[in-house]
Design a protein around this motif. Structure first.
Motif, PDB file in Angstrom:
ATOM      1  N   THR A 166     -20.992  -2.134  -9.279  1.00 30.36           N
ATOM      2  CA  THR A 166     -22.192  -2.022 -10.119  1.00 30.36           C
ATOM      3  C   THR A 166     -22.211  -3.139 -11.178  1.00 30.36           C
ATOM      4  OG1 THR A 166     -21.029  -0.373 -11.450  1.00 30.36           O
ATOM      5  CG2 THR A 166     -22.552   0.463  -9.777  1.00 30.36           C
ATOM      6  N   PHE A 167     -21.384  -4.169 -10.964  1.00 25.98           N
ATOM      7  CA  PHE A 167     -21.356  -5.381 -11.803  1.00 25.98           C
ATOM      8  C   PHE A 167     -21.118  -5.101 -13.285  1.00 25.98           C
ATOM      9  CE2 PHE A 167     -23.703  -6.524  -7.995  1.00 25.98           C
ATOM     10  CZ  PHE A 167     -23.086  -7.716  -7.638  1.00 25.98           C
ATOM     11  N   GLN A 168     -20.180  -4.203 -13.605  1.00 25.32           N
ATOM     12  CA  GLN A 168     -19.853  -3.938 -15.004  1.00 25.32           C
ATOM     13  C   GLN A 168     -18.834  -4.977 -15.488  1.00 25.32           C
ATOM     14  OE1 GLN A 168     -21.488  -1.285 -16.538  1.00 25.32           O
ATOM     15  NE2 GLN A 168     -22.462  -1.120 -14.530  1.00 25.32           N
ATOM     16  N   PRO A 169     -19.102  -5.650 -16.588  1.00 23.90           N
ATOM     17  CA  PRO A 169     -18.212  -6.735 -17.026  1.00 23.90           C
ATOM     18  C   PRO A 169     -16.844  -6.266 -17.515  1.00 23.90           C
ATOM     19  CG  PRO A 169     -20.001  -6.394 -18.606  1.00 23.90           C
ATOM     20  CD  PRO A 169     -20.295  -5.511 -17.435  1.00 23.90           C
ATOM     21  N   ASP A 170     -16.700  -4.951 -17.790  1.00 21.51           N
ATOM     22  CA  ASP A 170     -15.406  -4.466 -18.283  1.00 21.51           C
ATOM     23  C   ASP A 170     -14.567  -3.831 -17.167  1.00 21.51           C
ATOM     24  OD1 ASP A 170     -17.096  -2.322 -17.897  1.00 21.51           O
ATOM     25  OD2 ASP A 170     -16.298  -1.159 -19.592  1.00 21.51           O
ATOM     26  N   ALA A 171     -14.905  -4.104 -15.886  1.00 20.57           N
ATOM     27  CA  ALA A 171     -14.192  -3.444 -14.780  1.00 20.57           C
ATOM     28  C   ALA A 171     -12.677  -3.647 -14.868  1.00 20.57           C
ATOM     29  CB  ALA A 171     -14.727  -3.976 -13.447  1.00 20.57           C
ATOM     30  N   GLY A 172     -12.254  -4.894 -15.034  1.00 20.80           N
ATOM     31  CA  GLY A 172     -10.823  -5.211 -15.040  1.00 20.80           C
ATOM     32  C   GLY A 172     -10.034  -4.442 -16.088  1.00 20.80           C
ATOM     33  N   GLU A 173     -10.671  -4.184 -17.243  1.00 23.62           N
ATOM     34  CA  GLU A 173      -9.954  -3.499 -18.338  1.00 23.62           C
ATOM     35  C   GLU A 173      -9.494  -2.108 -17.929  1.00 23.62           C
ATOM     36  OE1 GLU A 173     -12.237  -3.615 -22.030  1.00 23.62           O
ATOM     37  OE2 GLU A 173     -12.550  -5.758 -21.612  1.00 23.62           O
ATOM     38  N   VAL A 174     -10.238  -1.475 -17.019  1.00 24.83           N
ATOM     39  CA  VAL A 174      -9.927  -0.102 -16.613  1.00 24.83           C
ATOM     40  C   VAL A 174      -8.537  -0.010 -15.983  1.00 24.83           C
ATOM     41  CG1 VAL A 174     -10.682   1.798 -15.124  1.00 24.83           C
ATOM     42  CG2 VAL A 174     -12.377   0.355 -16.225  1.00 24.83           C
ATOM     43  N   ILE A 175      -8.119  -1.080 -15.282  1.00 24.08           N
ATOM     44  CA  ILE A 175      -6.796  -1.015 -14.637  1.00 24.08           C
ATOM     45  C   ILE A 175      -5.800  -2.008 -15.275  1.00 24.08           C
ATOM     46  CG2 ILE A 175      -7.511  -0.039 -12.416  1.00 24.08           C
ATOM     47  CD1 ILE A 175      -7.395  -2.946 -11.293  1.00 24.08           C
ATOM     48  N   ALA A 176      -6.130  -2.473 -16.496  1.00 23.71           N
ATOM     49  CA  ALA A 176      -5.259  -3.460 -17.157  1.00 23.71           C
ATOM     50  C   ALA A 176      -3.828  -2.941 -17.310  1.00 23.71           C
ATOM     51  CB  ALA A 176      -5.845  -3.847 -18.503  1.00 23.71           C
ATOM     52  N   GLY A 177      -3.678  -1.638 -17.557  1.00 22.96           N
ATOM     53  CA  GLY A 177      -2.340  -1.098 -17.803  1.00 22.96           C
ATOM     54  C   GLY A 177      -1.644  -0.591 -16.541  1.00 22.96           C
ATOM     55  N   HIS A 178      -2.242  -0.781 -15.379  1.00 23.25           N
ATOM     56  CA  HIS A 178      -1.651  -0.268 -14.134  1.00 23.25           C
ATOM     57  C   HIS A 178      -0.456  -1.106 -13.690  1.00 23.25           C
ATOM     58  CE1 HIS A 178      -4.929   2.465 -13.990  1.00 23.25           C
ATOM     59  NE2 HIS A 178      -4.716   2.850 -12.744  1.00 23.25           N
ATOM     60  N   GLY A 179       0.359  -0.501 -12.828  1.00 22.66           N
ATOM     61  CA  GLY A 179       1.607  -1.140 -12.387  1.00 22.66           C
ATOM     62  C   GLY A 179       1.381  -2.357 -11.488  1.00 22.66           C
ATOM     63  N   LEU A 180       2.462  -3.151 -11.350  1.00 20.16           N
ATOM     64  CA  LEU A 180       2.394  -4.404 -10.598  1.00 20.16           C
ATOM     65  C   LEU A 180       2.128  -4.172  -9.103  1.00 20.16           C
ATOM     66  CD1 LEU A 180       2.662  -7.435 -11.095  1.00 20.16           C
ATOM     67  CD2 LEU A 180       5.090  -7.247 -10.525  1.00 20.16           C
ATOM     68  N   THR A 181       2.675  -3.069  -8.556  1.00 22.45           N
ATOM     69  CA  THR A 181       2.493  -2.823  -7.114  1.00 22.45           C
ATOM     70  C   THR A 181       1.015  -2.692  -6.773  1.00 22.45           C
ATOM     71  OG1 THR A 181       4.472  -1.489  -7.329  1.00 22.45           O
ATOM     72  CG2 THR A 181       3.374  -1.432  -5.202  1.00 22.45           C
ATOM     73  N   TYR A 182       0.300  -1.863  -7.561  1.00 21.74           N
ATOM     74  CA  TYR A 182      -1.141  -1.710  -7.350  1.00 21.74           C
ATOM     75  C   TYR A 182      -1.822  -3.071  -7.428  1.00 21.74           C
ATOM     76  CZ  TYR A 182      -1.769   3.405  -8.060  1.00 21.74           C
ATOM     77  OH  TYR A 182      -1.794   4.763  -7.948  1.00 21.74           O
ATOM     78  N   GLY A 191       0.831  -1.211   0.000  1.00 27.55           N
ATOM     79  CA  GLY A 191       0.000   0.000   0.000  1.00 27.55           C
ATOM     80  C   GLY A 191       0.859   1.253   0.000  1.00 27.55           C
ATOM     81  N   ILE A 192       1.896   1.246   0.856  1.00 29.43           N
ATOM     82  CA  ILE A 192       2.780   2.430   0.934  1.00 29.43           C
ATOM     83  C   ILE A 192       3.505   2.624  -0.407  1.00 29.43           C
ATOM     84  CG2 ILE A 192       4.803   3.438   2.105  1.00 29.43           C
ATOM     85  CD1 ILE A 192       2.698   3.273   4.198  1.00 29.43           C
ATOM     86  N   PHE A 193       3.952   1.515  -1.006  1.00 25.40           N
ATOM     87  CA  PHE A 193       4.596   1.639  -2.332  1.00 25.40           C
ATOM     88  C   PHE A 193       3.603   2.163  -3.374  1.00 25.40           C
ATOM     89  CE2 PHE A 193       8.026  -1.238  -0.773  1.00 25.40           C
ATOM     90  CZ  PHE A 193       9.090  -0.416  -1.124  1.00 25.40           C
TER      91      PHE A 193
END
Ligand code: HEM
Length: 232
Positions: free
Chosen positions: A168-184, A141-143
């Motif tokens: 809100t059960f949106q099927p594309d939720a994961g795509e929103v953070i697909a490009g985020h870093g490994l720490t998150y 979390g701190i990182f």
């Protein structure tokens, strides 16, 4: 991250984790509520418990309030009083203070548990594993705060969008953070794992009248007036 795994971890896993969490919490309260407790170790040794316990508990409670409001307040609502950039500065500032307090607290509690022989003997492997799991989550979390501070404001805003799409059960939720870093991503997966094991750990003590707990008269959960030469 591969599309399949990204969907598995950040679209489906949150729902699986929340289902297991609520199933476990409800069944434990209904079936075995008398076994819910956190087994005070203060009667074994006082020092370290108050400072470590206070830093950890106040820090983590404020971190959770920050997580909840930060992730689930829709932009239309917070834009009435602040921009996303101001919200990010608040998240980084308050997260650093309260996250560090919780981290220092848990380090004191772990040190006390392993360094004091009578507490170590009275601890189950599960007690230590839980503390180490929480420690790992807090370090991640701190990182994550550094990533939040160093990346674009859109990157930060996407975390809230993701969380709101999940609830809100949106099927594309994961795509929103697909490009985020490994720490998150590791922080989120570990956090979901904590939710899944929560009902079977001493974290369940959070449900035991937390309000009455804050206003209780004595800190020590054993007889008043108890003292011994080793209990200092
Ligand atoms: C799956 C649920 C979780 C999500 C989506 C999540 C998300 C995040 C994010 C995005 C940050 C960075 C915030 C910032 O940059 O200010 C963060 C920080 C942090 N998280 Fe989590 N987290 C989750 C679960 C947890 C859990 C279960 C714990 C503790 C046991 C935890 C402890 C922390 C700490 C200590 C920080 C640093 C302080 C802060 O920013 O508040 N998180 N989390």
């Amino acid at each position: 991250m591969d599309h399949f795994f990204n969907n598995l971890f950040f679209t489906y896993l949150p729902h699986i984790a929340m289902t297991l969490f609520w199933f476990g919490v409800i069944t434990r309260i209904v079936k075995t509520s008398r076994s819910i407790q956190a087994e005070s170790s203060q009667f074994l040794k006082k020092s370290g418990q108050r400072i470590g316990g206070n830093l950890f508990h106040y820090g983590i409670i404020l971190v959770f309030i920050g997580h909840f409001t930060g992730l689930f307040t829709p932009p239309e609502l917070y834009h009435i009083v602040m921009t996303t950039e101001v919200k990010r500065i608040l998240a980084v500032g308050m997260g650093s203070v309260f996250g560090t307090a919780a981290l220092v607290g848990i380090i004191i509690l772990i040190y006390r548990r392993v360094s004091v022989a009578r507490i170590r003997k009275n601890s189950s492997p599960q007690d230590l594993l839980l503390l180490l799991l929480l420690l790992t989550e807090m370090v991640l979390g701190i990182f994550s705060i550094f990533t939040t501070a160093g990346s674009s404001v859109e990157n930060y805003a996407a975390l809230g969008e993701w969380a709101q799409k999940i609830v809100t059960f949106q099927p594309d939720a994961g795509e929103v953070i697909a490009g985020h870093g490994l720490t998150y991503k590791l922080h989120i997966i570990t956090g979901l794992f904590i939710f899944m094991v929560f009902p079977y750990t001493k974290l369940m003590h959070m449900w035991v009248a937390p309000i009455a707990y804050f206003f209780r008269s004595g800190w020590q959960l054993v007889r008043r007036g108890f003292s011994s030469s080793t209990n200092k």
